[in-house]
Write an enzyme that holds these catalytic residues in place. Structure first.
Site, short mmCIF file in Angstrom:
data_model
loop_
_atom_site.label_atom_id
_atom_site.label_comp_id
_atom_site.label_asym_id
_atom_site.label_seq_id
_atom_site.Cartn_x
_atom_site.Cartn_y
_atom_site.Cartn_z
N ASP A 74 0.82 -1.22 0.00
CA ASP A 74 0.00 0.00 0.00
C ASP A 74 0.86 1.26 0.00
O ASP A 74 0.57 2.22 0.73
CB ASP A 74 -0.97 0.00 1.18
CG ASP A 74 -2.15 0.96 0.95
OD1 ASP A 74 -2.40 1.33 -0.22
OD2 ASP A 74 -2.82 1.34 1.92
N ASN A 118 0.84 7.42 2.98
CA ASN A 118 1.31 6.45 3.98
C ASN A 118 2.78 6.63 4.35
O ASN A 118 3.40 5.73 4.91
CB ASN A 118 1.07 5.02 3.47
CG ASN A 118 -0.39 4.63 3.55
OD1 ASN A 118 -1.18 5.31 4.21
ND2 ASN A 118 -0.77 3.56 2.89
N LYS A 149 2.11 4.78 -1.01
CA LYS A 149 1.58 6.02 -1.59
C LYS A 149 2.00 7.15 -0.65
O LYS A 149 2.31 6.91 0.52
CB LYS A 149 0.05 5.96 -1.74
CG LYS A 149 -0.73 5.64 -0.47
CD LYS A 149 -2.21 5.51 -0.78
CE LYS A 149 -2.98 4.99 0.43
NZ LYS A 149 -4.42 4.83 0.13
N ASP A 155 0.59 2.54 8.25
CA ASP A 155 -0.61 1.86 7.73
C ASP A 155 -0.29 0.52 7.05
O ASP A 155 0.02 0.46 5.86
CB ASP A 155 -1.37 2.76 6.76
CG ASP A 155 -2.83 2.29 6.58
OD1 ASP A 155 -3.10 1.09 6.86
OD2 ASP A 155 -3.67 3.09 6.19
N THR A 189 -4.05 0.57 -3.72
CA THR A 189 -4.64 1.82 -4.20
C THR A 189 -4.53 1.80 -5.72
O THR A 189 -3.44 1.54 -6.24
CB THR A 189 -3.86 3.02 -3.60
OG1 THR A 189 -3.99 2.96 -2.18
CG2 THR A 189 -4.40 4.34 -4.11
#
Length: 259
Positions: A96, A101, A98, A114, A133
């Site tokens: 995840d 985060n 991005k 996260d 995502t």
């Protein structure tokens, strides 16, 4: 402190993800991953008390300045590489990545937060879950062909692009259109982007030639990101959101017994 409605977790079928996130953070000792100080619950929420990253999200800083210059983008990405090295060694895929985060500590070092989409997996195996995502998803996730640790490096290329350009390489308001662009794999590079940056984004190599990895690991580099962090009250580097006064409903299914 991260507070999540238990009712919401159950509705989204995220029970295992939340328990795994707590397990990972509790077992993690890495300068490039946020540390968990305590976890507890009541009838409505689960709570995770984590170290305070005074610089806020990389996402907020990116919005403030438009795009990062190469030394800042390289430093941020190098911190992620260190976090990845730690996680992958422990057989954990992150899945995840991005700017939302990634948080900045007081020294300007980047920490991963996260772990809701993380997964423990033996190297050599594949998994078939559809997570992530949309802008950052690797083609093998979209095609449901089975994926492994390589998806973390695909997302690293996407991150470098977004840090240098200010927006991700594959974007649309509709996820299906994003997936089509990812599968087409056509990248448009702005003219100001260096050849080395284009190369790392398409091949994941060469860009870190000037990075002193040992000094980074032991926290002895002067972080170029420090100039992004504003001085002032402890919350000055964070986006402000109106306080949510509504209370989540109580939830008694018992999935959080060991939380």
């Amino acid at each position: 402190m991260k507070r999540v409605s238990k009712k919401h977790i159950v509705a989204k079928r995220q029970e295992e993800h939340m328990l795994f996130e707590k397990k990972i953070l509790k077992a993690t000792q890495c300068n490039f991953i946020v540390s968990l100080h305590a976890a507890f619950k009541d009838t409505r929420y689960i709570y995770m008390v984590m170290e305070f990253c005074v610089g806020g999200e990389i996402w907020t800083k990116l919005k403030e300045v438009g795009r990062f210059d190469e030394p800042i983008a390289m430093f941020c990405t190098a911190c992620v590489v260190e976090a990845y090295a730690y996680l992958h060694k422990k057989n954990i895929m992150y899945r995840d990545l991005k700017p939302e985060n990634l948080m900045l500590d007081i020294k300007g070092y980047v920490k991963l937060v996260d772990f809701g989409f993380s997964k423990e997996m033996v190297h050599g195996d594949k998994t078939y879950s559809f997570v992530g995502t949309p802008e950052y998803m690797a083609p093998e996730i979209i095609k449901n062909q089975g994926h492994d640790f390589a998806v973390d490096f695909w997302s690293l290329g996407v991150l470098i692009y977004e840090l240098l350009v200010g927006s991700p390489p594959f974007s649309s308001s509709e996820p299906q259109k994003i997936y089509a662009k990812i599968l087409d794999g056509v990248l448009k590079y702005p003219p100001y982007m260096s050849e080395a940056a284009r190369s790392i984004i398409s091949k994941m190599c060469r860009w870190f030639s000037s990075m002193n990895w040992h000094k980074l690991r032991v926290g002895q580099l002067d972080a170029p990101t420090v100039r992004l962090i504003r001085k002032g009250p402890c919350y000055i580097n964070f986006d402000r959101f109106p306080l949510d006064q509504t209370k989540a409903e109580e939830e008694f299914s018992g999935w959080d017994r060991d939380f």
